[in-house]
Design a protein around this motif. Structure first.
Motif, PDB file in Angstrom:
ATOM      1  N   ASP A 194       0.658  -1.160   0.072  1.00 23.51           N
ATOM      2  CA  ASP A 194       0.073   0.104  -0.141  1.00 23.51           C
ATOM      3  C   ASP A 194       1.037   1.379   0.015  1.00 23.51           C
ATOM      4  O   ASP A 194       0.417   2.420  -0.691  1.00 23.51           O
ATOM      5  CB  ASP A 194      -0.905  -0.123   1.246  1.00 23.51           C
ATOM      6  N   ARG A 201       0.831   7.321  -6.499  1.00 26.05           N
ATOM      7  CA  ARG A 201      -0.290   7.978  -6.336  1.00 26.05           C
ATOM      8  C   ARG A 201       0.161   9.569  -6.206  1.00 26.05           C
ATOM      9  O   ARG A 201      -0.217  10.549  -6.857  1.00 26.05           O
ATOM     10  CB  ARG A 201      -1.368   7.587  -5.288  1.00 26.05           C
TER      11      ARG A 201
ATOM     12  N   ALA B 162      -7.006  10.926  -4.340  1.00 25.60           N
ATOM     13  CA  ALA B 162      -7.578  10.026  -3.203  1.00 25.60           C
ATOM     14  C   ALA B 162      -7.328   8.434  -3.337  1.00 25.60           C
ATOM     15  O   ALA B 162      -7.207   8.202  -4.525  1.00 25.60           O
ATOM     16  CB  ALA B 162      -8.941  10.294  -2.871  1.00 25.60           C
ATOM     17  N   ALA B 163      -7.240   7.574  -2.197  1.00 27.18           N
ATOM     18  CA  ALA B 163      -6.935   6.326  -2.400  1.00 27.18           C
ATOM     19  C   ALA B 163      -8.111   5.611  -3.040  1.00 27.18           C
ATOM     20  O   ALA B 163      -9.362   6.189  -2.495  1.00 27.18           O
ATOM     21  CB  ALA B 163      -6.447   5.649  -1.309  1.00 27.18           C
ATOM     22  N   PRO B 164      -8.043   4.701  -3.979  1.00 25.97           N
ATOM     23  CA  PRO B 164      -9.444   3.906  -4.286  1.00 25.97           C
ATOM     24  C   PRO B 164     -10.040   3.425  -3.339  1.00 25.97           C
ATOM     25  O   PRO B 164      -9.228   3.002  -2.424  1.00 25.97           O
ATOM     26  CB  PRO B 164      -8.902   3.117  -5.664  1.00 25.97           C
ATOM     27  N   GLU B 167      -8.725   0.113  -0.616  1.00 30.45           N
ATOM     28  CA  GLU B 167      -7.238   0.256   0.045  1.00 30.45           C
ATOM     29  C   GLU B 167      -7.232   0.493   1.245  1.00 30.45           C
ATOM     30  O   GLU B 167      -7.704   1.569   1.878  1.00 30.45           O
ATOM     31  CB  GLU B 167      -6.636   1.169  -0.808  1.00 30.45           C
ATOM     32  N   THR B 168      -6.224   0.008   2.121  1.00 33.65           N
ATOM     33  CA  THR B 168      -6.405   0.078   3.561  1.00 33.65           C
ATOM     34  C   THR B 168      -4.923   0.761   3.987  1.00 33.65           C
ATOM     35  O   THR B 168      -4.104   1.043   2.987  1.00 33.65           O
ATOM     36  CB  THR B 168      -6.645  -1.205   4.230  1.00 33.65           C
ATOM     37  N   GLY B 169      -4.898   0.604   5.182  1.00 33.80           N
ATOM     38  CA  GLY B 169      -3.482   1.090   5.885  1.00 33.80           C
ATOM     39  C   GLY B 169      -3.243   2.477   5.544  1.00 33.80           C
ATOM     40  O   GLY B 169      -4.050   3.340   5.661  1.00 33.80           O
ATOM     41  N   ASN B 170      -1.924   2.905   5.337  1.00 33.75           N
ATOM     42  CA  ASN B 170      -1.364   4.014   5.199  1.00 33.75           C
ATOM     43  C   ASN B 170      -2.299   5.167   4.202  1.00 33.75           C
ATOM     44  O   ASN B 170      -2.198   6.369   4.357  1.00 33.75           O
ATOM     45  CB  ASN B 170      -0.118   4.050   4.705  1.00 33.75           C
ATOM     46  N   ALA B 171      -2.958   4.629   3.318  1.00 32.29           N
ATOM     47  CA  ALA B 171      -3.563   5.307   2.246  1.00 32.29           C
ATOM     48  C   ALA B 171      -4.471   6.442   2.746  1.00 32.29           C
ATOM     49  O   ALA B 171      -4.711   7.317   2.279  1.00 32.29           O
ATOM     50  CB  ALA B 171      -4.181   4.348   1.145  1.00 32.29           C
ATOM     51  N   PRO B 174      -4.106  10.771   7.371  1.00 35.82           N
ATOM     52  CA  PRO B 174      -4.218  12.067   7.171  1.00 35.82           C
ATOM     53  C   PRO B 174      -3.165  12.612   6.096  1.00 35.82           C
ATOM     54  O   PRO B 174      -2.026  12.326   6.291  1.00 35.82           O
ATOM     55  CB  PRO B 174      -4.152  13.066   8.535  1.00 35.82           C
ATOM     56  N   ALA B 175      -3.552  13.524   5.222  1.00 36.60           N
ATOM     57  CA  ALA B 175      -2.451  13.958   4.163  1.00 36.60           C
ATOM     58  C   ALA B 175      -1.710  15.215   4.908  1.00 36.60           C
ATOM     59  O   ALA B 175      -2.088  15.699   6.064  1.00 36.60           O
ATOM     60  CB  ALA B 175      -3.275  14.595   3.151  1.00 36.60           C
TER      61      ALA B 175
END
Lengths: 279, 185
Positions: A194, A201, B162-164, B167-171, B174-175
């Motif tokens: 990920d 991304r 944005a993550a699709p 998807e989990t975890g780090n994605a 917070p930005a």
């Protein structure tokens, strides 16, 4: 590529020599330390992140030295440094280097170190593709993926080492060395998949912000798709990253048509060729 | 003026740089071949999934291709696959190969690999001299801006993607909060 299952991981760790350079050490312990340090509210400072990064970078450079071509190194730094000005951490002491190995790979280390191998550089077609690769690595630094990975893999540990590091207690240089060693091991194992998708991304956006065609990073992944995965020069990257095919699929899902309008931005093929294939 | 002075750089480009991602590819889904690299350009043909094509060039999000029945047009670059499927077509074999590769790459790569192998990395000794050398190549923010001006690189303000979903975890972490280049939409 599938995640390496924990028991394989355990086998890999067990198979590592226990003596030697002093950089092989217990990832679990160090990770636990980092985790506890964070829970205790003593996150590793930027200065310490840079020290950890410098140590890891020195180790990477021990595995593969820099290409002896100051003009080329400067060019890669120009492109990379420009990219970093379009991120949330423009003031890190960013350093970019081309490693003298035919292996196809790129690396980042905490605190602003980014490396690309000669093998990968020579397979690129344009400055936008170089920017895409560097931007992916820059994203790993921005999100502190390596520091997080060390702690994520932890099960137990003692507090001391990273607390020493976090406290900038220079009497405990050994602690810093342990963290650096754990960090270096990561390059043989890879980050969470990920994290790789997130870096892709962010990488396409950072490249587009800096004025490059954001589709150059997926173009690099398409180049990698064509490489025989059994090519030994590709072994480590293939082991430590999701497949190019899966990364492209993920990028497709997230990019959609959102970055299409930036597709006509700079490609920089001629300038890239001038610097990378001079004469 | 000597015409070769203009011609030479162009020749070098073609001599030294391999064409961008040229070669065989296959469509990853049913797609519309278009006359121009735009979403609303006229349709040339409908290509079923796993149609084999030859790539001519890429331009941003679009790739110009040549079909086996001699039609030319543009496809979304990310609708093309250059890997196993491009060569073989998908019989499910690709997925099997993927598993096998994953299995074999997990443990056996450590020895006998040229270049920067796992072993090289774990047994590496620090090279402080090279680290110093690296410092000498450092470029300041001001120098980078000068480079960008010469290279005519234009800054754009674009939000991170944005993550699709799924998807989990780090994605989903917070930005980055720091402006101007930090936040999600």
């Amino acid at each position: 590529m599938k995640r390496i299952t924990p028991w394989i991981l355990a086998a890999v760790l067990l198979s590592l020599p226990l003596s030697g350079s002093g950089f092989q050490l217990n990832l679990n312990k160090i990770g636990g330390i980092l985790q506890k340090a964070r829970q205790a509210g003593s996150e590793v400072s930027t200065a310490q992140e840079e020290r950890i990064g410098a140590g890891i970078a020195a180790n990477l450079l021990g595995a593969a030295p820099l290409v002896r071509d100051p003009a080329l190194q400067r060019y890669v730094n120009d492109v990379g440094r420009w990219l970093t000005l379009h991120t949330s951490r423009p003031d890190l002491p960013w350093r970019f280097g081309v490693l003298d190995t035919g292996d196809i790979n790129a690396f980042a280390a905490p605190g602003g170190y980014v490396f690309i191998t000669r093998g990968l550089l020579l397979r690129l077609h344009s400055e936008a593709e170089l920017a895409g690769v560097l931007a992916h690595e820059i994203a790993h630094v921005l999100k502190k993926h390596h520091l997080r990975a060390i702690e994520k893999n932890a099960r137990m540990g003692i507090l001391a080492d990273v607390l020493h590091v976090a406290a900038q207690d220079n009497r405990h240089n050994e602690s810093l060395q342990k963290v650096i060693g754990a960090g270096t091991e990561l390059y043989a194992r890879g980050l969470d998949k990920d994290d790789e998708y997130q870096a892709d991304r962010m990488g396409v956006v950072i490249a587009a912000r800096a004025g490059y065609d954001p589709f150059a990073l997926p173009a690099v992944l398409q180049t990698l798709e064509k490489i025989n995965p059994h090519d030994s020069a590709f072994a480590l990257m293939f082991k430590t990253h999701p497949t190019a095919e899966n990364r492209l699929r993920a990028l497709n899902a997230t990019m959609g048509e959102r970055l299409d309008r930036y597709g006509r931005q700079t490609e920089g093929a001629a300038r890239f060729v001038r610097h990378v294939h001079p004469r | 003026m000597n015409p070769f002075r203009l011609l030479l750089p162009a020749l070098l480009v073609f001599a030294a740089a391999p064409a961008t991602a040229a070669g065989p590819a296959a469509t990853v889904k049913s797609v519309t071949l278009r006359k121009a690299p735009f979403i609303d350009a006229a349709a040339v043909a409908r290509l079923p999934r796993q149609t084999r094509v030859t790539v001519i060039k890429r331009q941003g999000a679009w790739t110009k291709v040549h079909t086996t029945d001699d039609r030319r047009g543009w496809l979304r670059m990310l609708d093309l696959d250059f890997g196993e499927n491009a060569k073989k077509g998908d019989s499910g074999l690709g997925a099997l190969l993927n598993v096998a590769r994953t299995g074999s790459s997990g443990m056996t790569v450590a020895t006998g690999v040229r270049g920067l192998s796992e072993e090289d990395l774990t047994s590496a000794r620090p090279n402080p001299a090279a680290l110093k050398q690296l410092d000498r190549y450092t470029v300041s923010a001001a120098q980078a801006r000068r480079f960008a001006r010469r290279a005519r690189l234009q800054t754009q303000n674009i939000h991170y993607l944005a993550a699709p979903s799924g998807e989990t975890g780090n994605a989903s972490a917070p930005a980055d909060s720091a402006a101007p280049f930090g936040d999600l939409p």
